[in-house]
Design a protein around this motif. Structure first.
Motif, PDB file in Angstrom:
ATOM      1  N   ILE A   6       0.841  -1.191   0.000  1.00 57.11           N
ATOM      2  CA  ILE A   6       0.000   0.000   0.000  1.00 57.11           C
ATOM      3  C   ILE A   6       0.881   1.248   0.000  1.00 57.11           C
ATOM      4  N   ASP A   7       0.633   2.161  -0.932  1.00 54.25           N
ATOM      5  CA  ASP A   7       1.278   3.474  -0.906  1.00 54.25           C
ATOM      6  C   ASP A   7       0.211   4.537  -0.744  1.00 54.25           C
ATOM      7  N   SER A   8       0.549   5.600   0.020  1.00 53.99           N
ATOM      8  CA  SER A   8      -0.455   6.641   0.256  1.00 53.99           C
ATOM      9  C   SER A   8       0.084   8.053   0.083  1.00 53.99           C
ATOM     10  N   SER A   9       1.332   8.193  -0.339  1.00 51.07           N
ATOM     11  CA  SER A   9       1.899   9.526  -0.544  1.00 51.07           C
ATOM     12  C   SER A   9       1.323  10.168  -1.797  1.00 51.07           C
ATOM     13  N   ILE A  10       1.121  11.490  -1.733  1.00 46.65           N
ATOM     14  CA  ILE A  10       0.616  12.236  -2.880  1.00 46.65           C
ATOM     15  C   ILE A  10       1.753  12.816  -3.732  1.00 46.65           C
ATOM     16  N   LEU A  11       3.011  12.488  -3.401  1.00 41.77           N
ATOM     17  CA  LEU A  11       4.157  13.120  -4.044  1.00 41.77           C
ATOM     18  C   LEU A  11       4.748  12.331  -5.202  1.00 41.77           C
ATOM     19  N   GLY A  31      13.901 -13.234  -0.360  1.00 41.09           N
ATOM     20  CA  GLY A  31      13.714 -14.490   0.356  1.00 41.09           C
ATOM     21  C   GLY A  31      12.597 -15.330  -0.207  1.00 41.09           C
ATOM     22  N   ALA A  32      11.803 -14.751  -1.100  1.00 40.68           N
ATOM     23  CA  ALA A  32      10.665 -15.474  -1.677  1.00 40.68           C
ATOM     24  C   ALA A  32      10.410 -14.940  -3.079  1.00 40.68           C
ATOM     25  N   PRO A  33      11.189 -15.378  -4.060  1.00 37.93           N
ATOM     26  CA  PRO A  33      11.028 -14.878  -5.431  1.00 37.93           C
ATOM     27  C   PRO A  33       9.630 -15.090  -6.001  1.00 37.93           C
ATOM     28  N   ASP A  34       8.904 -16.086  -5.475  1.00 38.92           N
ATOM     29  CA  ASP A  34       7.561 -16.359  -5.983  1.00 38.92           C
ATOM     30  C   ASP A  34       6.475 -15.644  -5.177  1.00 38.92           C
ATOM     31  N   LEU A  35       6.881 -14.666  -4.377  1.00 40.36           N
ATOM     32  CA  LEU A  35       5.937 -13.902  -3.570  1.00 40.36           C
ATOM     33  C   LEU A  35       4.906 -13.234  -4.473  1.00 40.36           C
ATOM     34  N   GLU A  36       3.634 -13.417  -4.173  1.00 39.68           N
ATOM     35  CA  GLU A  36       2.555 -12.792  -4.938  1.00 39.68           C
ATOM     36  C   GLU A  36       2.270 -11.418  -4.343  1.00 39.68           C
ATOM     37  N   VAL A  37       2.477 -10.373  -5.141  1.00 43.04           N
ATOM     38  CA  VAL A  37       2.332  -9.004  -4.643  1.00 43.04           C
ATOM     39  C   VAL A  37       1.107  -8.340  -5.264  1.00 43.04           C
ATOM     40  N   THR A  38       0.256  -7.812  -4.402  1.00 43.11           N
ATOM     41  CA  THR A  38      -0.870  -6.978  -4.829  1.00 43.11           C
ATOM     42  C   THR A  38      -0.547  -5.546  -4.436  1.00 43.11           C
ATOM     43  N   TYR A  39      -0.649  -4.626  -5.390  1.00 41.84           N
ATOM     44  CA  TYR A  39      -0.275  -3.234  -5.134  1.00 41.84           C
ATOM     45  C   TYR A  39      -1.500  -2.338  -5.234  1.00 41.84           C
ATOM     46  N   ARG A  40      -1.628  -1.450  -4.256  1.00 37.61           N
ATOM     47  CA  ARG A  40      -2.717  -0.480  -4.279  1.00 37.61           C
ATOM     48  C   ARG A  40      -2.140   0.898  -3.984  1.00 37.61           C
ATOM     49  N   ASP A  41      -2.317   1.811  -4.939  1.00 36.49           N
ATOM     50  CA  ASP A  41      -1.855   3.186  -4.807  1.00 36.49           C
ATOM     51  C   ASP A  41      -3.045   4.049  -4.411  1.00 36.49           C
ATOM     52  N   LEU A  42      -3.077   4.464  -3.171  1.00 38.71           N
ATOM     53  CA  LEU A  42      -4.237   5.178  -2.644  1.00 38.71           C
ATOM     54  C   LEU A  42      -4.303   6.632  -3.100  1.00 38.71           C
ATOM     55  N   ALA A  77     -13.741  -5.588  -1.684  1.00 37.90           N
ATOM     56  CA  ALA A  77     -12.512  -5.977  -2.384  1.00 37.90           C
ATOM     57  C   ALA A  77     -11.286  -5.564  -1.578  1.00 37.90           C
ATOM     58  N   VAL A  78     -11.313  -4.360  -1.018  1.00 36.83           N
ATOM     59  CA  VAL A  78     -10.195  -3.876  -0.203  1.00 36.83           C
ATOM     60  C   VAL A  78     -10.006  -4.756   1.022  1.00 36.83           C
ATOM     61  N   LEU A  79     -11.103  -5.107   1.672  1.00 39.96           N
ATOM     62  CA  LEU A  79     -11.015  -5.979   2.840  1.00 39.96           C
ATOM     63  C   LEU A  79     -10.501  -7.360   2.454  1.00 39.96           C
ATOM     64  N   ALA A  80     -10.970  -7.901   1.331  1.00 34.56           N
ATOM     65  CA  ALA A  80     -10.523  -9.217   0.882  1.00 34.56           C
ATOM     66  C   ALA A  80      -9.027  -9.227   0.592  1.00 34.56           C
ATOM     67  N   GLU A  81      -8.513  -8.151  -0.019  1.00 35.39           N
ATOM     68  CA  GLU A  81      -7.073  -8.041  -0.274  1.00 35.39           C
ATOM     69  C   GLU A  81      -6.291  -8.115   1.027  1.00 35.39           C
ATOM     70  N   PHE A  82      -6.774  -7.384   2.014  1.00 34.14           N
ATOM     71  CA  PHE A  82      -6.076  -7.358   3.296  1.00 34.14           C
ATOM     72  C   PHE A  82      -6.126  -8.722   3.977  1.00 34.14           C
ATOM     73  N   LEU A  83      -7.279  -9.349   3.996  1.00 30.22           N
ATOM     74  CA  LEU A  83      -7.417 -10.638   4.660  1.00 30.22           C
ATOM     75  C   LEU A  83      -6.583 -11.719   3.977  1.00 30.22           C
ATOM     76  N   ALA A  84      -6.408 -11.616   2.663  1.00 31.93           N
ATOM     77  CA  ALA A  84      -5.662 -12.629   1.915  1.00 31.93           C
ATOM     78  C   ALA A  84      -4.156 -12.479   2.066  1.00 31.93           C
ATOM     79  N   ALA A  85      -3.691 -11.331   2.568  1.00 27.23           N
ATOM     80  CA  ALA A  85      -2.259 -11.049   2.634  1.00 27.23           C
ATOM     81  C   ALA A  85      -1.621 -11.669   3.874  1.00 27.23           C
ATOM     82  N   ASP A  86      -0.488 -12.312   3.664  1.00 24.35           N
ATOM     83  CA  ASP A  86       0.322 -12.786   4.786  1.00 24.35           C
ATOM     84  C   ASP A  86       1.191 -11.656   5.325  1.00 24.35           C
TER      85      ASP A  86
END
Length: 203
Positions: A6-11, A31-42, A77-86
């Motif tokens: 999650i990023d939240s800066s306006i700059l 440490g985990a090349p197969d890490l699944e990353v979900t990105y959200r720019d607020l 959807a936002v809540l599901a993203e958070f709950l799914a994240a390790d």
């Protein structure tokens, strides 16, 4: 393993918190090349602030306008993203002594009774204690422990309370501060934060 970034800066590209949060994610990937990353720019795609209509839209048999239907779907959807994240990595700049309104809007969508916390006879209990949360904080001034302005810092302190409320009692913070005190101070603060990011325990 899933990571939510999650990023939240306006700059944009001038943001220190974005640079540090990206470095944190890069470190975790080593440490985990197969890490699944979900990105959200607020900042690029803001989440609407809570409204009475949004809360009412969650009620059984609610009749919603298309806008409210979309808002309710986004919240889920936002809540599901958070709950799914390790792991959750959050870029959190300090604006006027606290977090950005964009980040607050996101937090309001993940603090949901029955999902991330519950009320009991003895008080609230967090439901996501297993998550690893790392926060990249950028501060223009000096707000560290013992500094004259320490009592005015309400970003790290607020996030510790919020995360603890949902069960994350040991969040990790990587802090760059003093970035508005001149080019040399900014460079030093960013370098120190990037070094701290590279020293984090990998996945």
């Amino acid at each position: 393993m899933n990571l939510l970034h999650i990023d939240s800066s306006i700059l944009g590209e001038h943001s220190v918190s974005r640079a540090v949060s990206a470095a944190i994610v890069a470190r975790l990937r080593t440490g985990a090349p197969d890490l699944e990353v979900t990105y959200r720019d607020l900042a690029a795609t803001p989440i609407p602030h809570l409204s009475g209509a949004y809360l009412a839209g969650h009620q059984p048999n609610a009749t919603n306008t298309p806008d409210i239907q979309n808002d309710v779907a986004l919240g889920r959807a936002v809540l599901a993203e958070f709950l799914a994240a390790d792991i959750v990595v959050i870029g959190a700049p300090l604006y006027n002594f606290t977090i950005s309104t964009q980040l607050k809007a996101w937090i309001d969508r993940i603090l949901v009774a029955g999902q991330t916390f519950k009320y009991t006879e003895s008080g609230a209990v967090g439901l996501v204690p297993e998550k690893r949360v790392i926060v990249a904080v950028a501060r223009g001034g000096l707000y560290g422990a013992g500094s004259p302005a320490a009592s005015a810092e309400h970003a790290e302190t607020y996030l510790r309370v919020v995360l603890g409320f949902i069960g994350v009692t040991n969040p990790e913070f990587v802090i760059a501060e003093g970035i508005a005190l001149g080019p040399e101070a900014r460079e030093k603060a960013l370098a120190g934060a990037l070094d701290a990011a590279s020293a984090l325990a990998a996945v």
